[in-house]
Every structure is written in C-alpha cells, then in structure tokens.
Design a protein around this motif. Structure first.
Motif, short mmCIF file in Angstrom:
data_model
loop_
_atom_site.label_atom_id
_atom_site.label_comp_id
_atom_site.label_asym_id
_atom_site.label_seq_id
_atom_site.Cartn_x
_atom_site.Cartn_y
_atom_site.Cartn_z
N ALA A 6 1.47 18.94 7.14
CA ALA A 6 2.52 18.95 6.09
C ALA A 6 3.82 19.58 6.66
CB ALA A 6 1.95 20.11 5.04
N LEU A 7 3.83 20.67 7.69
CA LEU A 7 4.77 21.32 7.95
C LEU A 7 5.49 20.70 8.97
CD1 LEU A 7 6.47 23.90 7.90
CD2 LEU A 7 5.13 24.74 9.86
N LEU A 8 5.06 19.97 10.06
CA LEU A 8 5.54 19.58 11.29
C LEU A 8 6.50 18.06 10.94
CD1 LEU A 8 2.93 19.89 14.08
CD2 LEU A 8 4.73 21.18 13.55
N PRO A 9 5.93 17.28 10.14
CA PRO A 9 6.78 16.00 9.82
C PRO A 9 8.10 16.67 9.16
CG PRO A 9 4.47 15.56 9.42
CD PRO A 9 4.64 16.99 9.74
N ALA A 10 7.93 17.59 8.26
CA ALA A 10 9.23 18.20 7.51
C ALA A 10 10.20 18.82 8.34
CB ALA A 10 8.65 19.01 6.34
N HIS A 51 4.69 21.25 17.51
CA HIS A 51 3.38 21.78 17.49
C HIS A 51 2.79 22.62 18.29
CE1 HIS A 51 -0.99 21.11 17.63
NE2 HIS A 51 -1.02 20.50 16.39
N THR A 52 3.30 22.47 19.65
CA THR A 52 2.74 23.44 20.66
C THR A 52 3.30 24.90 20.30
OG1 THR A 52 2.65 21.71 22.43
CG2 THR A 52 2.66 24.04 23.12
N LEU A 53 4.45 25.04 19.86
CA LEU A 53 5.31 26.27 19.53
C LEU A 53 4.64 27.00 18.41
CD1 LEU A 53 7.49 28.23 20.31
CD2 LEU A 53 8.88 26.77 18.78
N LEU A 54 4.16 26.14 17.38
CA LEU A 54 3.97 26.87 15.87
C LEU A 54 2.47 26.96 15.85
CD1 LEU A 54 6.48 25.20 13.41
CD2 LEU A 54 6.48 27.50 14.49
N PHE A 55 1.69 25.99 16.54
CA PHE A 55 0.27 25.96 16.28
C PHE A 55 -0.41 25.78 17.63
CE2 PHE A 55 2.09 24.10 12.54
CZ PHE A 55 1.33 24.59 11.80
N GLY A 56 0.17 26.27 18.87
CA GLY A 56 -0.44 25.98 20.21
C GLY A 56 -1.37 27.21 20.63
N PRO A 57 -1.87 27.29 21.79
CA PRO A 57 -2.93 28.33 22.11
C PRO A 57 -2.02 29.69 22.50
CG PRO A 57 -2.34 26.78 23.94
CD PRO A 57 -1.68 26.00 22.86
N PRO A 58 -2.61 30.61 22.51
CA PRO A 58 -2.28 32.01 22.70
C PRO A 58 -1.77 32.25 24.01
CG PRO A 58 -4.43 32.24 22.96
CD PRO A 58 -4.20 30.90 22.04
N PRO A 59 -0.52 32.89 24.24
CA PRO A 59 -0.04 33.12 25.55
C PRO A 59 -0.95 33.57 26.55
CG PRO A 59 0.79 34.74 23.93
CD PRO A 59 0.06 33.58 23.28
N GLY A 60 -0.88 33.51 27.80
CA GLY A 60 -1.80 33.94 28.94
C GLY A 60 -1.57 35.49 29.03
N ASP A 61 -0.19 35.98 29.04
CA ASP A 61 0.46 37.23 29.77
C ASP A 61 1.68 37.61 28.77
OD1 ASP A 61 2.43 35.57 30.34
OD2 ASP A 61 1.90 35.52 32.67
N ASP A 62 1.97 38.90 28.90
CA ASP A 62 3.05 39.49 28.15
C ASP A 62 4.33 38.66 28.29
OD1 ASP A 62 1.26 41.48 27.27
OD2 ASP A 62 1.83 43.15 28.83
N LYS A 63 4.61 38.18 29.62
CA LYS A 63 5.72 37.61 29.65
C LYS A 63 5.60 36.27 28.68
CE LYS A 63 8.88 35.40 33.42
NZ LYS A 63 8.77 35.16 34.89
N ALA A 64 4.50 35.40 28.71
CA ALA A 64 4.55 34.29 27.85
C ALA A 64 4.56 34.62 26.56
CB ALA A 64 3.19 33.66 28.32
N LEU A 65 3.97 35.74 26.16
CA LEU A 65 4.29 36.26 24.68
C LEU A 65 5.73 36.50 24.32
CD1 LEU A 65 2.92 37.28 22.08
CD2 LEU A 65 2.78 39.51 23.14
N ILE A 66 6.45 37.17 25.04
CA ILE A 66 7.94 37.45 25.03
C ILE A 66 8.69 36.15 24.95
CG2 ILE A 66 9.97 38.49 25.89
CD1 ILE A 66 8.27 40.83 27.08
N ALA A 67 8.33 35.34 25.60
CA ALA A 67 8.80 33.84 25.69
C ALA A 67 8.79 33.18 24.31
CB ALA A 67 8.68 32.97 26.87
N LEU A 68 7.50 33.41 23.89
CA LEU A 68 6.87 32.73 22.48
C LEU A 68 7.76 33.28 21.64
CD1 LEU A 68 5.30 30.85 20.85
CD2 LEU A 68 3.49 32.60 20.82
N THR A 69 8.04 34.57 21.49
CA THR A 69 8.64 35.37 20.47
C THR A 69 10.20 34.80 20.49
OG1 THR A 69 7.43 37.23 20.88
CG2 THR A 69 9.63 37.60 19.93
#
Length: 397
Positions: free
Chosen positions: A349-353, A366-384
């Motif tokens: 419902a969300l991604l097409p809209a 899809h990867t950004l909003l529903f992807g796997p958890p980050p592997g380290d703190d640097k990846a978490l900051i990038a995700l944020t």
C-alpha cells in the motif's frame, strides 16, 4: 546509610490533610458506631431482666402472678432443666413452659412424652413453628401475627368467658385437633387454644402471647383472671424456664444450620450487604473528570529521546533502533501520499503511492523503509540521514 536513617518524604507523599480527607468518612462512621454501642450498652445495663421469671419483679417478670397464685393456695416452683420439668408432670400439676422455642427437637419429644398421659395441664407460652407442632399435635403457627393485642374470647371455654377481653394478641394458630377450644380469634385464627389429651383429664393450652403473665400488664383487661384460671386449675405450678446450663441443651436434634441461627439473621445479613454495597459505591464514585496529578519533575521530550537512544546503544540494539526509526517515518509519510495510517506499514500500500508521488522507482524505497537492520553504528547513522532526507523530499514535492 545507617540502620536508623529515616527516608525523606517525596513530593508525592500524601500530606496529613489529604490523609484526613480520605479517611474522615470511615473515622466518622466508626465513631458513630462506637457511640451507638456505648449508648445501647448503657441503656441495656439498666434494662429489665428476668423475662417471664416468677421471681422477677420488673416489668417483664412474672412475680405478681406467682404471688396471686400463692394467695390462692397454688404453689409455684421454678425449674430450669428438662429432667426436672419431665419429672414434675402429674395430674395435680400445671407445667408452664415459658420459652418453648428454645427447646431442641429431642427435648420437645421427651417433654411431650412426659406430659401426654400425665393427666395434668401443660401451658405453652407463645410457641412458634419450631415447637408448637411437637408439643401440641394438631396445632400449627400462622406466619402472620395478630394486629390487635386485646381480643375478646368468642368461645365456650369457661375460663375465657369469665375473664372477658384479654391481651392474647400475638401468634395465631391453625387447629386441626379434635374437640379443641379455640378462643380470642383474630381474622378467624385463634390466639388461645386448649387441646384435650387423648387419654385422661389432662390438656395442653397454647397461649399466643405472654402479656397476661407479665407484671406490667397483669392488671389490664381480664389478664389476671385469665392467667389465674389457666394456671390455678391444679394445686401446683411448675414454671419451666429453659436454660443453656441444661445438660440436654447442646443436643441440636435434627435442626439445620439456619434453624439454629437467631431470629432476624436474614434481615441483619441483608442490611450488612446493602451497607457494604453503599460503601463500595461511595468509595468508587467518579463524579467528574480525573484530576491530573502533579509530577515530581518535568522531563523534556529531547531528554527522553536521548535516554532511550543510550539504552539502545548500551544494549547494542541497532535492529530495534532502526525498526523504531523506520516505523515512525512510515507513519509520518503515509498521510502525505494519501495512504491511511492503518496501512502505513504494508509495503503493497505505501510503496506504490510513495513512488507515484516522487515519480521514481520503488525498489530503493523498499530497502530504505522495509530493509534489513544495519550492521554497525555507521550504517545506522546513514539510515537515519536517508530517512530524514526522504521525508523532506516528500514534503517539498
């Protein structure tokens, strides 16, 4: 900290005024109950004792009728045990049972066997359903009491006709015994019954009220005349006052638990239940909106966020932190692209809209909003940073 150290009260500890406000209702009720108990105790301490006791001179005693019988040559002897009462039954004796309802089933049976063929007279004073049928077969008590205390004889019994009106109103009786005299009726049911014995010259007199024997009312109506005639037909009167000291008293016979309870227990229990229900309603009342309670300290939202972030970092819970960031972002983005908040966490419902709104490909989203958890703190900051950039872009477009 030493053993004797006293912990200081906090800002949320109830004050003395608050404690008094909450407890004053209970304290007031306890004071009223205590005062009522004291008043009742004082009144009862001077109350009249010796009800239906031929030795008692107070208003509820029966010394006056005993002395009048003595003046006419009729002796009166008080007994308090079943053995004494049974042994005293005889053709020249009137056995008066002052409180028949105090007798157990086995006591009633023994007493009836002793008096049935004795040839004497047995007088039952206000016997109710627990005793009247056993001591006077063919007579049962009516559930309704007499509304009038003073009644007229309306029968052929000589003692009643000579006495005239008397205070016999109390218990009323249904009579099926043959040749019984039924006197002083009220609404068709007698309050005085004389049942002749099956053999011999004996009889049993059932008296619906004790008034004609009491000192306070002996001189009223024809009470004295009726009492003297009923008790003075034999030269001896044995006055039986049942006592708990009697060895046969503990035998409860076949009575049920409820029959052994004092009269009025049902209404007393009902009143306690109503009082308890009212107290529960009073304590649980809600007459308005809840009053907000003052917090000990005010905590800023930023401090709460930082505190939770530190907990996530200490637990190395990057997956939980990423899930919380993605969930919050999806919740804020859904209304901006026309998706209900209830479906914000559904990729279909969300991604097409969201792709239609940004005119782009849905795969990176899809990867950004529903992807796997980050592997380290640097990846978490990038995700944020990416989630923040996505939300700003959606708001601008």
């Amino acid at each position: 900290m030493t053993t004797g150290t006293t912990l200081p009260s906090t800002s949320v500890s109830p004050t003395a005024r608050q404690v008094w406000t909450r407890a004053r209702g209970v304290v007031l009720a306890a004071v009223i109950l205590l005062a009522a108990a004291v008043v009742i105790a004082v009144i009862r301490s001077g109350a009249e004792r010796g009800r239906l006791d031929p030795r008692a001179a107070d208003t509820d005693g029966s010394r006056a009728v005993a002395e009048l019988l003595e003046d006419r040559g009729v002796s009166t002897r008080l007994v308090t045990t079943l053995d004494e009462a049974s042994a005293a039954a005889g053709p020249d004796t009137t056995l008066l049972i002052a409180v028949p309802d105090l007798l157990t089933d086995s006591q009633q049976s023994r007493l009836h066997e002793a008096t049935e063929a004795s040839g004497g007279r047995t007088v039952l004073v206000a016997p109710g359903p627990p005793s009247v049928s056993a001591l006077a077969p063919g007579v049962t008590a009516d559930a309704a009491l007499s509304l009038d205390s003073t009644l007229t004889p309306r029968c052929e019994l000589p003692a009643a006709r000579r006495a005239g009106s008397a205070d016999t109103g109390g218990l009323r009786y249904h009579v099926t015994a043959r040749a019984a005299d039924t006197c002083y009726p009220e609404d068709g049911l007698p309050t005085l019954v004389r049942v002749p014995a099956a053999t011999g010259d004996g009889d049993t007199v059932v008296l619906g009220a004790p008034d004609i024997l009491l000192n306070s009312s002996l001189d009223e109506q024809g009470n004295a005349s009726l009492a003297l005639q009923l008790l003075g037909s034999r030269p001896h009167v044995v006055w039986y006052l049942p006592s708990l000291a009697d060895d046969s008293a503990p035998d409860s016979g076949n009575r049920s638990f409820f029959e052994l309870l004092p009269s009025g227990w049902f209404w007393g229990t009902l009143q306690l239940f109503v009082a308890g229900a009212l107290a529960a309603l009073w304590r649980a009342r809600r007459l308005g909106p809840l009053v907000p309670e003052k917090l000990p300290v005010a905590i800023r939202a930023s401090e709460t966020v930082e505190g939770r972030a530190r907990l996530y970092r200490k637990a190395n819970a990057r997956d939980r932190a990423a899930a919380a960031l993605r969930s919050t972002t999806r919740t804020r983005l859904a209304p901006l692209v026309g998706v209900p908040v209830s479906r914000a966490h559904t990729p279909e419902a969300l991604l097409p809209a969201l792709s239609a709104h940004l005119h782009g490909d849905g795969q990176p989203l899809h990867t950004l909003l529903f992807g796997p958890p980050p592997g380290d703190d640097k990846a978490l900051i990038a995700l944020t940073d990416q989630l923040d950039a996505l939300e700003r872009e959606v708001r601008r477009s």
